[in-house]
Design a protein around this motif. Structure first.
Motif, PDB file in Angstrom:
ATOM      1  N   PRO A  14       0.846  -1.188   0.000  1.00 39.75           N
ATOM      2  CA  PRO A  14       0.000   0.000   0.000  1.00 39.75           C
ATOM      3  C   PRO A  14       0.891   1.252   0.000  1.00 39.75           C
ATOM      4  O   PRO A  14       1.744   1.396   0.878  1.00 39.75           O
ATOM      5  CB  PRO A  14      -0.788  -0.106   1.312  1.00 39.75           C
ATOM      6  CG  PRO A  14      -0.554  -1.511   1.800  1.00 39.75           C
ATOM      7  CD  PRO A  14       0.775  -1.914   1.280  1.00 39.75           C
ATOM      8  N   ILE A  15       0.710   2.110  -1.011  1.00 38.93           N
ATOM      9  CA  ILE A  15       1.508   3.338  -1.097  1.00 38.93           C
ATOM     10  C   ILE A  15       0.678   4.470  -0.480  1.00 38.93           C
ATOM     11  O   ILE A  15      -0.404   4.796  -0.961  1.00 38.93           O
ATOM     12  CB  ILE A  15       1.855   3.703  -2.570  1.00 38.93           C
ATOM     13  CG1 ILE A  15       2.395   2.468  -3.325  1.00 38.93           C
ATOM     14  CG2 ILE A  15       2.829   4.872  -2.618  1.00 38.93           C
ATOM     15  CD1 ILE A  15       3.694   1.926  -2.834  1.00 38.93           C
ATOM     16  N   VAL A  16       1.207   5.030   0.594  1.00 37.04           N
ATOM     17  CA  VAL A  16       0.452   5.989   1.400  1.00 37.04           C
ATOM     18  C   VAL A  16       0.950   7.402   1.077  1.00 37.04           C
ATOM     19  O   VAL A  16       2.169   7.632   1.063  1.00 37.04           O
ATOM     20  CB  VAL A  16       0.671   5.683   2.912  1.00 37.04           C
ATOM     21  CG1 VAL A  16      -0.203   6.581   3.772  1.00 37.04           C
ATOM     22  CG2 VAL A  16       0.381   4.217   3.196  1.00 37.04           C
ATOM     23  N   PRO A  17       0.038   8.349   0.806  1.00 41.84           N
ATOM     24  CA  PRO A  17       0.472   9.684   0.374  1.00 41.84           C
ATOM     25  C   PRO A  17       0.984  10.562   1.516  1.00 41.84           C
ATOM     26  O   PRO A  17       0.402  11.593   1.848  1.00 41.84           O
ATOM     27  CB  PRO A  17      -0.788  10.274  -0.276  1.00 41.84           C
ATOM     28  CG  PRO A  17      -1.917   9.583   0.394  1.00 41.84           C
ATOM     29  CD  PRO A  17      -1.424   8.207   0.757  1.00 41.84           C
ATOM     30  N   THR A  23      -7.692   6.855  -0.039  1.00 39.62           N
ATOM     31  CA  THR A  23      -6.603   7.128   0.906  1.00 39.62           C
ATOM     32  C   THR A  23      -5.254   6.519   0.522  1.00 39.62           C
ATOM     33  O   THR A  23      -4.229   6.960   1.014  1.00 39.62           O
ATOM     34  CB  THR A  23      -6.973   6.567   2.300  1.00 39.62           C
ATOM     35  OG1 THR A  23      -7.385   5.210   2.142  1.00 39.62           O
ATOM     36  CG2 THR A  23      -8.074   7.373   2.949  1.00 39.62           C
ATOM     37  N   VAL A  24      -5.253   5.505  -0.347  1.00 35.38           N
ATOM     38  CA  VAL A  24      -4.018   4.752  -0.546  1.00 35.38           C
ATOM     39  C   VAL A  24      -4.057   4.058  -1.916  1.00 35.38           C
ATOM     40  O   VAL A  24      -5.146   3.802  -2.447  1.00 35.38           O
ATOM     41  CB  VAL A  24      -3.881   3.727   0.627  1.00 35.38           C
ATOM     42  CG1 VAL A  24      -4.885   2.626   0.541  1.00 35.38           C
ATOM     43  CG2 VAL A  24      -2.498   3.174   0.755  1.00 35.38           C
ATOM     44  N   THR A  25      -2.885   3.790  -2.487  1.00 35.75           N
ATOM     45  CA  THR A  25      -2.822   3.018  -3.732  1.00 35.75           C
ATOM     46  C   THR A  25      -2.225   1.646  -3.417  1.00 35.75           C
ATOM     47  O   THR A  25      -1.136   1.558  -2.841  1.00 35.75           O
ATOM     48  CB  THR A  25      -1.950   3.735  -4.783  1.00 35.75           C
ATOM     49  OG1 THR A  25      -2.580   4.954  -5.132  1.00 35.75           O
ATOM     50  CG2 THR A  25      -1.802   2.890  -6.042  1.00 35.75           C
ATOM     51  N   HIS A  26      -2.960   0.619  -3.766  1.00 36.97           N
ATOM     52  CA  HIS A  26      -2.496  -0.744  -3.512  1.00 36.97           C
ATOM     53  C   HIS A  26      -1.752  -1.266  -4.735  1.00 36.97           C
ATOM     54  O   HIS A  26      -2.274  -1.219  -5.846  1.00 36.97           O
ATOM     55  CB  HIS A  26      -3.685  -1.665  -3.234  1.00 36.97           C
ATOM     56  CG  HIS A  26      -4.471  -1.269  -2.030  1.00 36.97           C
ATOM     57  ND1 HIS A  26      -4.120  -1.652  -0.757  1.00 36.97           N
ATOM     58  CD2 HIS A  26      -5.575  -0.486  -1.894  1.00 36.97           C
ATOM     59  CE1 HIS A  26      -4.998  -1.145   0.107  1.00 36.97           C
ATOM     60  NE2 HIS A  26      -5.883  -0.439  -0.555  1.00 36.97           N
TER      61      HIS A  26
END
Ligand SMILES: NC(=O)c1ccc[n+]([C@@H]2O[C@H](COP(=O)([O-])OP(=O)(O)OC[C@H]3O[C@@H](n4cnc5c(N)ncnc54)[C@H](OP(=O)(O)O)[C@@H]3O)[C@@H](O)[C@H]2O)c1
Length: 214
Positions: free
Chosen positions: A173-176, A203-206
């Motif tokens: 998960p890439i969290v901003p 909220t997040v990019t998986h």
């Protein structure tokens, strides 16, 4: 055959899996706790913490997948806790998770400091492995009884299994958020992996990476 899966390993936008300055006050390093906040509204998190309701959707689906079919877990000693050097500096330490950790299966902790296994409530048993990543994997596969094995973290441990080409799949998960300092995961080439899926929530990019089989 058991697969080796890295699940739910959160990265900041600048690539850190933990902030700098890990301590008892800041287990994920300074600012690192923000990497996990996207999980809190989900139904799975609510269930784990005894709350009603919670959001469904892609974030929740990935949390369900994170534990599905996992029969044993491997982690590094820094993920297990803040104690460094000999265990005698805090012999009572038995992980961050209280008397009933959320694993409910054998957990193999990589360390240079030998220690007796610790049985916990709910089926989790912490075993301490001092003879390397292959040995930990061999023991975990045996303990998993045909299910998959998870590498839970931290950064150094995931990297070692990646370097050895032993990881079958990773969910990142890439969290901003920007951490600026800490432990970076993808700061060296890990050939043989490709992105097979990505999806974003609010909220997040998986991202899912899988080992390419030749
Ligand atoms: N972003 C996420 O989703 C996520 C997930 C999990 C954890 N984390 C965070 O990641 C951080 C920990 O990562 P980290 O990279 O600092 O450390 P780590 O991988 O958790 O642990 C490293 C330590 O484990 C022991 N170890 C590792 N490999 C070994 C080997 N082959 N043989 C013997 N011992 C070995 C060593 O401890 P000794 O030499 O002291 O025995 C080493 O210093 C924590 O802040 C944790 O909260 C983040």
């Amino acid at each position: 055959m058991s697969k080796l899966r890295v699940q739910r390993f959160c990265l900041s936008l600048d690539g850190y899996g933990a902030g700098a300055g890990q301590s008892r006050q800041d287990p994920v390093g300074v600012g690192g706790e923000r990497l996990h906040e996207w999980m809190f509204p989900t139904r799975t998190w609510h269930r784990m913490t005894g709350e009603e309701g919670g959001a469904t959707g892609v974030d929740d689906q990935f949390l369900v997948e994170a534990t599905d079919g996992i029969g044993a877990t491997i982690m590094g000693r820094n993920m297990f806790g803040p104690v460094r050097g000999p265990w005698s500096s805090d012999p009572s330490w038995s992980g961050w998770w209280g008397p009933n950790p959320p694993y409910h299966h054998p957990v193999f902790v990589l360390t240079h400091e030998p220690r007796e296994s610790i049985p916990m409530e709910g089926g989790t048993v912490f075993h301490f492995v001092t003879d390397g990543i292959e040995s930990a994997l061999e023991q975990a596969v045996k303990a998993a009884g045909g299910q998959d094995v998870a590498v839970a973290g931290g950064v150094s441990t995931v990297k070692q299994y990646l370097r050895a080409g032993l990881v079958d799949s990773l969910h990142l998960p890439i969290v901003p958020v920007l951490l600026g300092r800490g432990e970076r995961l993808l700061d060296e080439p890990f050939p043989g992996y490709e992105c097979t899926y990505f999806a974003s929530s609010d909220t997040v990019t998986h991202v899912r990476l899988e080992r390419v089989r030749s």
